[in-house]
Design a protein around this motif. Structure first.
Motif, PDB file in Angstrom:
ATOM      1  N   THR A  20       0.841  -1.201   0.000  1.00 39.09           N
ATOM      2  CA  THR A  20       0.000   0.000   0.000  1.00 39.09           C
ATOM      3  C   THR A  20       0.879   1.255   0.000  1.00 39.09           C
ATOM      4  N   LEU A  21       1.877   1.254   0.861  1.00 42.03           N
ATOM      5  CA  LEU A  21       2.802   2.386   0.953  1.00 42.03           C
ATOM      6  C   LEU A  21       3.637   2.518  -0.321  1.00 42.03           C
ATOM      7  N   PHE A  22       4.140   1.397  -0.831  1.00 45.41           N
ATOM      8  CA  PHE A  22       4.992   1.429  -2.019  1.00 45.41           C
ATOM      9  C   PHE A  22       4.242   1.970  -3.234  1.00 45.41           C
ATOM     10  N   LYS A  23       3.015   1.531  -3.430  1.00 47.19           N
ATOM     11  CA  LYS A  23       2.221   1.999  -4.581  1.00 47.19           C
ATOM     12  C   LYS A  23       1.930   3.494  -4.475  1.00 47.19           C
ATOM     13  N   ALA A  24       1.630   3.958  -3.271  1.00 41.75           N
ATOM     14  CA  ALA A  24       1.359   5.385  -3.081  1.00 41.75           C
ATOM     15  C   ALA A  24       2.625   6.209  -3.324  1.00 41.75           C
ATOM     16  N   PHE A  25       3.764   5.741  -2.827  1.00 42.09           N
ATOM     17  CA  PHE A  25       5.027   6.448  -3.050  1.00 42.09           C
ATOM     18  C   PHE A  25       5.329   6.511  -4.542  1.00 42.09           C
ATOM     19  N   ASP A  26       5.115   5.411  -5.238  1.00 40.57           N
ATOM     20  CA  ASP A  26       5.309   5.347  -6.693  1.00 40.57           C
ATOM     21  C   ASP A  26       4.462   6.425  -7.381  1.00 40.57           C
ATOM     22  N   ALA A  27       3.177   6.492  -7.029  1.00 37.52           N
ATOM     23  CA  ALA A  27       2.273   7.460  -7.660  1.00 37.52           C
ATOM     24  C   ALA A  27       2.683   8.903  -7.345  1.00 37.52           C
ATOM     25  N   ILE A  28       3.071   9.163  -6.112  1.00 41.01           N
ATOM     26  CA  ILE A  28       3.485  10.513  -5.726  1.00 41.01           C
ATOM     27  C   ILE A  28       4.766  10.905  -6.466  1.00 41.01           C
ATOM     28  N   ALA A  29       5.732   9.992  -6.524  1.00 41.30           N
ATOM     29  CA  ALA A  29       6.986  10.277  -7.233  1.00 41.30           C
ATOM     30  C   ALA A  29       6.727  10.548  -8.710  1.00 41.30           C
ATOM     31  N   LYS A  30       5.817   9.782  -9.308  1.00 42.47           N
ATOM     32  CA  LYS A  30       5.492   9.989 -10.725  1.00 42.47           C
ATOM     33  C   LYS A  30       4.908  11.386 -10.936  1.00 42.47           C
ATOM     34  N   ARG A  31       4.017  11.801 -10.036  1.00 41.37           N
ATOM     35  CA  ARG A  31       3.412  13.129 -10.148  1.00 41.37           C
ATOM     36  C   ARG A  31       4.435  14.246  -9.910  1.00 41.37           C
ATOM     37  N   LEU A  32       5.316  14.061  -8.929  1.00 39.40           N
ATOM     38  CA  LEU A  32       6.271  15.108  -8.570  1.00 39.40           C
ATOM     39  C   LEU A  32       7.379  15.302  -9.603  1.00 39.40           C
ATOM     40  N   VAL A  33       7.990  14.198 -10.069  1.00 37.67           N
ATOM     41  CA  VAL A  33       9.165  14.336 -10.937  1.00 37.67           C
ATOM     42  C   VAL A  33       9.089  13.470 -12.183  1.00 37.67           C
ATOM     43  N   GLY A  34       8.114  12.574 -12.260  1.00 44.63           N
ATOM     44  CA  GLY A  34       7.976  11.695 -13.406  1.00 44.63           C
ATOM     45  C   GLY A  34       8.929  10.516 -13.349  1.00 44.63           C
ATOM     46  N   HIS A  35       8.517   9.424 -13.950  1.00 39.88           N
ATOM     47  CA  HIS A  35       9.376   8.250 -14.113  1.00 39.88           C
ATOM     48  C   HIS A  35       8.675   7.256 -15.015  1.00 39.88           C
ATOM     49  N   GLU A  36       9.464   6.401 -15.632  1.00 36.29           N
ATOM     50  CA  GLU A  36       8.925   5.282 -16.393  1.00 36.29           C
ATOM     51  C   GLU A  36       9.226   3.958 -15.710  1.00 36.29           C
ATOM     52  N   LEU A  37      10.293   3.945 -14.915  1.00 36.02           N
ATOM     53  CA  LEU A  37      10.633   2.772 -14.116  1.00 36.02           C
ATOM     54  C   LEU A  37      10.854   3.234 -12.686  1.00 36.02           C
ATOM     55  N   PHE A  38      10.180   2.549 -11.761  1.00 35.12           N
ATOM     56  CA  PHE A  38      10.293   2.860 -10.334  1.00 35.12           C
ATOM     57  C   PHE A  38      10.510   1.547  -9.610  1.00 35.12           C
ATOM     58  N   THR A  39      11.647   1.430  -8.926  1.00 33.63           N
ATOM     59  CA  THR A  39      11.924   0.224  -8.160  1.00 33.63           C
ATOM     60  C   THR A  39      12.414   0.593  -6.770  1.00 33.63           C
TER      61      THR A  39
END
Length: 162
Positions: A20-39
């Motif tokens: 739950t935490l990992f998916k939310a962090f992924d979404a926030i990071a994508k919105r803040l700075v963008g990414h195509e791969l997040f690990t």
């Protein structure tokens, strides 16, 4: 940013951790700075183990990599500092799997260490096309990094219990 901290903080009490935490962090990071791969990778002795990936076909969860002595490891793991690779040369300098990364159309990276009790326990890894990331993209992820520490600790404990 304070809303993102509040969101992540509130999610810590929700069930389904640490995903739950990992998916939310992924979404926030994508919105803040963008990414195509997040690990997310946690440190396990001389190896790192992948505990989250938004592209599990190319980078599956539970994938492991040895962490021999490298300039990248000295900077991120020992120095406890983020790494910004702006271009393919920066990717090649840091990662032995640079060919796979480049084959995915990726050429810039941000790695932020997750630090707990004075030690790097994992890394937050964002990759995007070449030239995407600049210095100002690092700070927002670095500010949020402490919020993901409980997820790293839970994932590591679960893996060791197997």
């Amino acid at each position: 940013m304070s809303d993102d901290l509040a969101t992540l903080s509130a999610l810590l009490k929700e069930p389904g951790q640490p995903d739950t935490l990992f998916k939310a962090f992924d979404a926030i990071a994508k919105r803040l700075v963008g990414h195509e791969l997040f690990t997310l990778l946690y440190v396990d002795g001389s190896e790192v183990a992948r505990i989250y990936s938004n592209r599990p076909t190319e980078y599956p969860v539970s994938g492991r990599k040895p962490m021999g002595p490298t300039p990248w490891g000295k900077h991120v793991m020992e120095g406890q500092k983020p790494y910004l690779g702006r271009d393919k040369a920066g990717i090649r300098w840091a990662f032995f799997d640079h060919e796979l990364i480049e084959s995915m159309g990726l050429g810039s990276v941000i790695n932020v260490p997750a630090i707990y009790d004075g030690k790097v326990i994992g890394t937050i890894n964002l990759l995007a096309p070449e030239g995407h990331y600049r210095e100002e993209h690092v700070a927002p992820i670095e500010r949020l990094a402490p919020m993901i520490v409980p997820g790293f600790l839970a994932a590591r404990a679960a893996a060791r219990a197997l």
